[in-house]
Design an enzyme around this catalytic site. Structure first.
Site, PDB file in Angstrom:
ATOM      1  N   CYS A 122      -0.383  96.903-101.699  1.00 54.23           N
ATOM      2  CA  CYS A 122       0.106  95.618-101.213  1.00 54.23           C
ATOM      3  C   CYS A 122       0.236  95.736 -99.706  1.00 54.23           C
ATOM      4  CB  CYS A 122       1.454  95.271-101.831  1.00 54.23           C
ATOM      5  SG  CYS A 122       1.909  93.535-101.547  1.00 54.23           S
ATOM      6  N   CYS A 124       2.695  93.995 -97.833  1.00 53.35           N
ATOM      7  CA  CYS A 124       3.968  93.519 -97.285  1.00 53.35           C
ATOM      8  C   CYS A 124       4.774  94.601 -96.552  1.00 53.35           C
ATOM      9  CB  CYS A 124       4.812  92.838 -98.356  1.00 53.35           C
ATOM     10  SG  CYS A 124       5.260  93.902 -99.734  1.00 53.35           S
ATOM     11  N   CYS A 132       2.391  89.513 -98.209  1.00 55.44           N
ATOM     12  CA  CYS A 132       1.550  90.455 -98.955  1.00 55.44           C
ATOM     13  C   CYS A 132       0.074  90.350 -98.604  1.00 55.44           C
ATOM     14  CB  CYS A 132       1.755  90.246-100.456  1.00 55.44           C
ATOM     15  SG  CYS A 132       3.481  90.502-100.946  1.00 55.44           S
ATOM     16  N   LYS A 198       3.643  89.025-112.333  1.00 50.05           N
ATOM     17  CA  LYS A 198       4.710  89.351-111.396  1.00 50.05           C
ATOM     18  C   LYS A 198       5.376  88.051-110.973  1.00 50.05           C
ATOM     19  CE  LYS A 198       5.602  91.501-106.981  1.00 50.05           C
ATOM     20  NZ  LYS A 198       5.076  92.356-105.914  1.00 50.05           N
ATOM     21  N   ARG A 208      13.413  95.207-101.042  1.00 49.10           N
ATOM     22  CA  ARG A 208      12.953  94.730 -99.724  1.00 49.10           C
ATOM     23  C   ARG A 208      13.755  95.378 -98.609  1.00 49.10           C
ATOM     24  NH1 ARG A 208      11.711  88.537-101.650  1.00 49.10           N
ATOM     25  NH2 ARG A 208       9.995  89.153-103.021  1.00 49.10           N
ATOM     26  N   ARG A 220       7.676  84.163-101.227  1.00 47.64           N
ATOM     27  CA  ARG A 220       6.451  84.581-101.911  1.00 47.64           C
ATOM     28  C   ARG A 220       6.079  83.658-103.076  1.00 47.64           C
ATOM     29  NH1 ARG A 220       6.569  89.300 -99.176  1.00 47.64           N
ATOM     30  NH2 ARG A 220       8.051  90.931 -99.706  1.00 47.64           N
ATOM     31  N   LYS A 251       6.739  92.215-114.574  1.00 53.98           N
ATOM     32  CA  LYS A 251       7.712  92.570-113.560  1.00 53.98           C
ATOM     33  C   LYS A 251       8.458  91.317-113.124  1.00 53.98           C
ATOM     34  CE  LYS A 251       7.898  94.196-108.894  1.00 53.98           C
ATOM     35  NZ  LYS A 251       7.161  94.330-107.691  1.00 53.98           N
ATOM     36  N   SER A 277      14.284  97.002-108.763  1.00 52.74           N
ATOM     37  CA  SER A 277      15.419  97.455-107.950  1.00 52.74           C
ATOM     38  C   SER A 277      16.730  96.739-108.289  1.00 52.74           C
ATOM     39  CB  SER A 277      15.087  97.285-106.472  1.00 52.74           C
ATOM     40  OG  SER A 277      14.723  95.945-106.185  1.00 52.74           O
ATOM     41  N   TYR A 316      13.726 103.230-111.630  1.00 56.59           N
ATOM     42  CA  TYR A 316      14.433 104.125-110.707  1.00 56.59           C
ATOM     43  C   TYR A 316      15.398 105.017-111.484  1.00 56.59           C
ATOM     44  CZ  TYR A 316      12.421 100.761-107.549  1.00 56.59           C
ATOM     45  OH  TYR A 316      11.514  99.964-106.895  1.00 56.59           O
TER      46      TYR A 316
HETATM   47  C1  PBG Z   1       5.317  94.744-103.127  1.00 61.36           C
HETATM   48  C2  PBG Z   1       6.293  95.089-104.176  1.00 61.36           C
HETATM   49  C3  PBG Z   1       7.599  94.607-104.388  1.00 61.36           C
HETATM   50  C4  PBG Z   1       8.118  95.334-105.454  1.00 61.36           C
HETATM   51  C5  PBG Z   1       7.116  96.208-105.879  1.00 61.36           C
HETATM   52  N1  PBG Z   1       5.994  96.020-105.094  1.00 61.36           N
HETATM   53  C6  PBG Z   1       8.400  93.625-103.626  1.00 61.36           C
HETATM   54  C7  PBG Z   1       8.041  92.189-103.666  1.00 61.36           C
HETATM   55  O1  PBG Z   1       7.103  91.752-104.311  1.00 61.36           O
HETATM   56  O2  PBG Z   1       8.744  91.459-102.972  1.00 61.36           O
HETATM   57  C8  PBG Z   1       9.497  95.215-106.015  1.00 61.36           C
HETATM   58  C9  PBG Z   1       9.969  96.395-106.762  1.00 61.36           C
HETATM   59  C10 PBG Z   1      11.434  96.420-107.011  1.00 61.36           C
HETATM   60  O3  PBG Z   1      12.178  95.456-106.775  1.00 61.36           O
HETATM   61  O4  PBG Z   1      11.880  97.473-107.478  1.00 61.36           O
HETATM   62  N2  PBG Z   1       4.735  93.503-103.180  1.00 61.36           N
END
Ligand code: PBG
Length: 326
Positions: A122, A124, A132, A198, A208, A220, A251, A277, A316
């Site tokens: 990605c 970003c 992204c 996603k 982030r 996004r 996700k 996260s 995690y």
């Molecule tokens: C990158 C990406 C993100 C996450 C994984 N790859 C952030 C987003 O899309 O804003 C999030 C993973 C997480 O929250 O643990 N695009």
């Protein structure tokens, strides 16, 4: 049903832990866990991530020490996110031979050739604007131009030793473009794990902060999915499979167990769920306040994700759970 006399008593199979374990339908297996790591430039660094207690940004030398536990606990693999030194409009560190991910991959593969390493693809983390992809003068992400970059990043990661390429950007047509680019470079054996559904989610917020990847303007929602939709996940996943995705993904995981279930029933393909996260940090925070027991909550959460239909769990909590499972 029979005439009142209870021939079938479900409780009979709950009367001892041996019986419980014998009839248990869902069993967690650390070899199906993936542990995400944030890696950064520098030496001897283990920078705590404030919004994700217990998680760190590692310099490469520290990551090499850390992954020893991944190997000894027989965890399936790791997923790498780069925190670059340099950000610009086109995220050029992401496809540089000396980028943070490329350097990390070479070091990891030299020391642990058998460790399974997945790379998140990605832009970003690497772009100055935090989106992204490539952005036009109105601040809109340009889908087709971004695909060229994603393909370039993927080839660069695969050449540096990545075992699986995991595009998380949600641009249309990215899996096909990446597949073709890998094949053209003689990398036809490298699988693609696509972040196929996603959602635009509030649960990414701590990430982030960890990856310093918040968009500097806008959000996004034009490329990530609306959490009100479920049929759309079928469409996104069907497209990714059609374009050559080997592993599909949902996700976040917890608020999307219905999506995991539906996709597994529909496609019968290897499915990963990303326990993101925010899902991690919620439990950490509640446990710190004494509102719940962390070990029990973690096992219940991960089991629910597996029960819904996930084959692979990215979390995690992978190391923590693997230690609990023993
Ligand atoms: C990158 C990406 C993100 C996450 C994984 N790859 C952030 C987003 O899309 O804003 C999030 C993973 C997480 O929250 O643990 N695009």
């Amino acid at each position: 049903m029979n005439s009142g006399y209870p021939l079938i008593r479900p409780r009979r199979l709950r009367s001892s832990s041996k019986l419980l374990s014998l009839v248990r339908e869902t069993v967690l297996d650390p070899s199906k866990f993936i542990m995400p790591y944030f890696v950064t430039h520098g030496k001897s660094l283990r920078e705590p991530i404030e919004s994700m207690p217990g998680q760190f940004r590692y310099s490469i030398d520290e990551l090499l020490k850390e992954v020893k536990s991944v190997i000894s606990l027989n965890i399936g693999g790791i997923l790498l996110f780069g925190v670059p030194e340099h950000k610009d409009e086109s995220g050029s560190e992401s496809y540089s031979d000396n980028g943070i991910i490329q350097t990390t991959l070479k070091a990891l593969k030299e020391e642990y050739p058998d460790l399974l390493v997945i790379t998140d693809v990605c832009m970003c983390d690497y772009t100055s604007h935090g989106h992204c992809g490539i952005v036009d003068h109105n601040g809109r992400v340009k889908n087709d131009e971004t695909l060229e970059y994603l393909a370039k990043i993927s080839v660069s990661y695969a050449k540096a030793g990545s075992d699986i390429i995991a595009p998380s950007d949600m641009m249309d047509g990215r899996v096909k473009k990446i597949r073709e680019a890998l094949d053209d470079e003689g990398l036809a054996d490298i699988p693609i794990m696509s972040y196929s559904s996603k959602y635009a989610s509030a649960f990414y917020e701590p990430f982030r902060d960890a990856a310093d990847s918040s968009p500097k303007f806008g959000n996004r929602k034009s490329y990530q999915m609306d959490y009100s939709n479920s049929d759309e996940a079928i469409l996104e996943t069907a497209l990714d499979l059609d374009e050559g995705a080997d592993i599909i993904m949902v996700k976040p995981a917890l608020s999307y167990l219905d999506i995991i279930y539906r996709l597994k029933q529909t496609f019968k393909r290897p499915l990963a769920a990303y326990n993101v996260s925010g899902e991690y940090s919620m439990i950490k925070a509640a446990a710190k306040l004494g509102y719940l027991k962390e070990d029990a909550a973690v096992l219940e959460m991960l089991t629910s994700i597996k029960r819904a239909g996930a084959d692979i769990i990215i979390s995690y909590y992978s190391l923590y759970a693997a230690k609990l499972i023993g």
